[in-house]
Structure formats: structure tokens, C-alpha cells
Design a protein around this motif. Sequence first.
Motif, PDB file in Angstrom:
ATOM      1  N   GLY A  81     113.264 -14.740  16.479  1.00 20.15           N
ATOM      2  CA  GLY A  81     114.161 -15.610  16.065  1.00 20.15           C
ATOM      3  C   GLY A  81     113.533 -17.008  15.538  1.00 20.15           C
ATOM      4  O   GLY A  81     113.941 -17.551  14.300  1.00 20.15           O
ATOM      5  N   GLU A  82     112.725 -17.313  16.178  1.00 20.94           N
ATOM      6  CA  GLU A  82     111.725 -18.713  15.810  1.00 20.94           C
ATOM      7  C   GLU A  82     111.228 -18.296  14.619  1.00 20.94           C
ATOM      8  O   GLU A  82     111.080 -19.089  13.790  1.00 20.94           O
ATOM      9  N   LYS A  83     110.602 -17.182  14.396  1.00 24.12           N
ATOM     10  CA  LYS A  83     109.844 -16.665  13.211  1.00 24.12           C
ATOM     11  C   LYS A  83     110.839 -16.567  11.906  1.00 24.12           C
ATOM     12  O   LYS A  83     110.560 -16.976  10.909  1.00 24.12           O
ATOM     13  N   TYR A  84     111.886 -16.151  12.280  1.00 23.69           N
ATOM     14  CA  TYR A  84     113.128 -15.861  11.348  1.00 23.69           C
ATOM     15  C   TYR A  84     113.326 -17.542  10.834  1.00 23.69           C
ATOM     16  O   TYR A  84     113.480 -17.435   9.612  1.00 23.69           O
ATOM     17  N   GLU A  85     113.577 -18.379  11.395  1.00 24.23           N
ATOM     18  CA  GLU A  85     114.051 -19.712  11.155  1.00 24.23           C
ATOM     19  C   GLU A  85     112.836 -20.276  10.429  1.00 24.23           C
ATOM     20  O   GLU A  85     112.943 -20.956   9.233  1.00 24.23           O
ATOM     21  N   PHE A  86     111.498 -20.262  10.709  1.00 23.59           N
ATOM     22  CA  PHE A  86     110.247 -20.690   9.926  1.00 23.59           C
ATOM     23  C   PHE A  86     110.348 -19.769   8.607  1.00 23.59           C
ATOM     24  O   PHE A  86     109.814 -20.618   7.652  1.00 23.59           O
ATOM     25  N   TYR A  87     110.502 -18.538   8.520  1.00 27.22           N
ATOM     26  CA  TYR A  87     110.434 -17.929   7.392  1.00 27.22           C
ATOM     27  C   TYR A  87     111.694 -18.610   6.410  1.00 27.22           C
ATOM     28  O   TYR A  87     111.220 -18.605   5.124  1.00 27.22           O
ATOM     29  N   ASN A  88     112.474 -18.912   7.070  1.00 26.00           N
ATOM     30  CA  ASN A  88     113.823 -19.339   5.941  1.00 26.00           C
ATOM     31  C   ASN A  88     113.275 -20.919   5.215  1.00 26.00           C
ATOM     32  O   ASN A  88     113.517 -21.067   4.097  1.00 26.00           O
ATOM     33  N   GLN A  89     112.673 -21.628   6.227  1.00 26.07           N
ATOM     34  CA  GLN A  89     112.195 -22.745   5.853  1.00 26.07           C
ATOM     35  C   GLN A  89     111.072 -22.657   4.805  1.00 26.07           C
ATOM     36  O   GLN A  89     111.098 -23.517   3.743  1.00 26.07           O
ATOM     37  N   LEU A  90     110.106 -21.705   5.114  1.00 22.08           N
ATOM     38  CA  LEU A  90     108.995 -21.737   4.165  1.00 22.08           C
ATOM     39  C   LEU A  90     109.374 -21.003   2.960  1.00 22.08           C
ATOM     40  O   LEU A  90     108.868 -21.422   1.845  1.00 22.08           O
ATOM     41  N   ALA A  91     110.227 -20.016   2.947  1.00 22.41           N
ATOM     42  CA  ALA A  91     110.696 -19.721   1.649  1.00 22.41           C
ATOM     43  C   ALA A  91     111.296 -20.672   0.814  1.00 22.41           C
ATOM     44  O   ALA A  91     111.066 -20.743  -0.352  1.00 22.41           O
ATOM     45  N   ARG A  92     112.111 -21.549   1.434  1.00 18.96           N
ATOM     46  CA  ARG A  92     112.831 -22.483   0.555  1.00 18.96           C
ATOM     47  C   ARG A  92     111.847 -23.588   0.135  1.00 18.96           C
ATOM     48  O   ARG A  92     111.959 -23.962  -1.314  1.00 18.96           O
ATOM     49  N   CYS A  93     110.969 -23.898   0.899  1.00 17.29           N
ATOM     50  CA  CYS A  93     109.872 -24.850   0.368  1.00 17.29           C
ATOM     51  C   CYS A  93     108.961 -24.495  -0.550  1.00 17.29           C
ATOM     52  O   CYS A  93     108.698 -25.071  -1.812  1.00 17.29           O
ATOM     53  N   TYR A  94     108.714 -22.972  -0.649  1.00 21.42           N
ATOM     54  CA  TYR A  94     108.053 -22.319  -1.542  1.00 21.42           C
ATOM     55  C   TYR A  94     108.471 -22.198  -2.926  1.00 21.42           C
ATOM     56  O   TYR A  94     107.989 -22.605  -3.832  1.00 21.42           O
ATOM     57  N   THR A  95     109.914 -22.261  -2.937  1.00 24.83           N
ATOM     58  CA  THR A  95     110.802 -21.869  -4.230  1.00 24.83           C
ATOM     59  C   THR A  95     111.153 -23.141  -4.834  1.00 24.83           C
ATOM     60  O   THR A  95     110.643 -23.447  -5.824  1.00 24.83           O
ATOM     61  N   ASP A  96     111.333 -24.277  -3.831  1.00 22.01           N
ATOM     62  CA  ASP A  96     111.423 -25.518  -4.399  1.00 22.01           C
ATOM     63  C   ASP A  96     110.370 -26.421  -4.791  1.00 22.01           C
ATOM     64  O   ASP A  96     110.342 -27.476  -5.173  1.00 22.01           O
ATOM     65  N   LEU A  97     109.110 -25.888  -4.194  1.00 23.13           N
ATOM     66  CA  LEU A  97     107.736 -26.826  -4.356  1.00 23.13           C
ATOM     67  C   LEU A  97     108.079 -28.149  -3.806  1.00 23.13           C
ATOM     68  O   LEU A  97     107.373 -29.216  -4.069  1.00 23.13           O
ATOM     69  N   MET A  98     108.808 -28.163  -2.622  1.00 26.11           N
ATOM     70  CA  MET A  98     108.693 -29.456  -1.843  1.00 26.11           C
ATOM     71  C   MET A  98     109.549 -29.282  -0.412  1.00 26.11           C
ATOM     72  O   MET A  98     110.054 -28.059  -0.465  1.00 26.11           O
ATOM     73  N   GLY A  99     108.960 -30.022   0.266  1.00 22.37           N
ATOM     74  CA  GLY A  99     109.687 -29.915   1.701  1.00 22.37           C
ATOM     75  C   GLY A  99     108.757 -29.655   2.482  1.00 22.37           C
ATOM     76  O   GLY A  99     107.618 -29.587   2.492  1.00 22.37           O
ATOM     77  N   ILE A 100     109.271 -29.545   3.936  1.00 21.48           N
ATOM     78  CA  ILE A 100     108.422 -29.014   5.068  1.00 21.48           C
ATOM     79  C   ILE A 100     108.825 -27.790   5.944  1.00 21.48           C
ATOM     80  O   ILE A 100     110.207 -28.069   6.345  1.00 21.48           O
ATOM     81  N   ALA A 101     108.087 -27.149   6.124  1.00 17.71           N
ATOM     82  CA  ALA A 101     108.508 -25.985   7.050  1.00 17.71           C
ATOM     83  C   ALA A 101     107.821 -26.039   8.251  1.00 17.71           C
ATOM     84  O   ALA A 101     106.420 -26.409   8.405  1.00 17.71           O
ATOM     85  N   THR A 102     108.565 -26.143   9.448  1.00 16.29           N
ATOM     86  CA  THR A 102     107.963 -26.386  10.675  1.00 16.29           C
ATOM     87  C   THR A 102     108.132 -24.977  11.618  1.00 16.29           C
ATOM     88  O   THR A 102     109.304 -24.476  11.718  1.00 16.29           O
ATOM     89  N   PHE A 103     107.062 -24.743  12.253  1.00 17.74           N
ATOM     90  CA  PHE A 103     106.939 -23.900  13.414  1.00 17.74           C
ATOM     91  C   PHE A 103     106.622 -24.297  14.520  1.00 17.74           C
ATOM     92  O   PHE A 103     105.556 -24.909  14.524  1.00 17.74           O
ATOM     93  N   CYS A 104     107.488 -24.458  15.586  1.00 17.83           N
ATOM     94  CA  CYS A 104     107.098 -24.823  16.930  1.00 17.83           C
ATOM     95  C   CYS A 104     107.467 -24.092  18.077  1.00 17.83           C
ATOM     96  O   CYS A 104     108.841 -23.780  18.075  1.00 17.83           O
ATOM     97  N   ASN A 105     106.616 -23.134  18.799  1.00 19.14           N
ATOM     98  CA  ASN A 105     107.150 -22.314  19.670  1.00 19.14           C
ATOM     99  C   ASN A 105     107.868 -23.003  20.914  1.00 19.14           C
ATOM    100  O   ASN A 105     107.688 -24.228  21.165  1.00 19.14           O
TER     101      ASN A 105
END
Length: 149
Positions: free
Chosen positions: A58-82
Motif C-alpha cells: 500500500g505504501e508502494k501504491y501511494e508512492f507510485y501514484n505520487q511519482l506518476a503525477r510528478c512525472y506527467t506534470d514535470l513538477m512536484g515531490i514524490a515521497t516514500f517513507c516506510n
Amino acid sequence: MYEFVVRGKQGCYVNITLDEVFGYPNATSHFGGYDVRGTAEIKSGNYYVKGELWFSTGEKYEFYNQLARCYTDLMGIATFCNSEANLKLDIKFNNRGQVVIEGYFKEFAHQDNELKFELESNQSFFVETLDGLREIVNHYGGLKGIHQE
């Protein structure tokens, strides 16, 4: 075995493997998805560390969604903290395709012995990262596991 890698310039990387997944497919974690015993492997310049890591799909799922959004928008921060707070990754995108990966890894969260790292990267490295995360999400599902919301 599933894994994903975050690559930086000059051969630097953060690689996360899922070595053992608990409860799949019926018993989900209170952190979302399924509990995982995995391995973190980090190479930053001349520094290298490899150690055990506990997290949830689930933590990976949330990280994936953040990262996909940042990649598409070319801006923002994706954070993974276990959940045990012994690995943290902040992936910062700017609007020119440049990416900075900052974080730390502690073998034991309760000890003050840690590797802090910063990797330079760019947008082109993240196709591989998103593909690896997508495989994990497609197999293990979201926060409720394969029994989606």
C-alpha cells in the motif's frame, strides 16, 4: 520477485526488492496492501549500502501514484517513507525534466547511524521506475490489496 529501481546519473541508484509478501491475497496490512520484507540497495557516489527493509505494498501504491503525477506534470515531490522510518526518498521534479533524489537509510530506525544521500537524475530515468512500480501495483493492488475499493 518484484523490484523497482530509481536511477540517477553516474551509476547511482536506489533499488528496492520485495523478498517476501505476507498475507497475500487475503490478509491485508493496517498500512495498506500487504506487509513486505524486502531489501534496499543504495549506491551514491562511492557509498554503498544494502539492508533489510519492512514496508507495505500500500505504501508502494501511494508512492507510485505520487511519482506518476510528478512525472506527467514535470513538477512536484514524490515521497516514500516506510512505516518503520528507516528509509525515506524524496524525488523532486522541476519543469525542465531535472530530478533530485534525496533521502536516508538507517539499518535500525532506533540508532543514529544513517546514510544520507542525494542523487541527480532526470525525467528519462523514470520510465523504468514507473514500469517496476506499475508491475507491483498491478499484482498486489492498492490500499485494500487486490480487493480494490
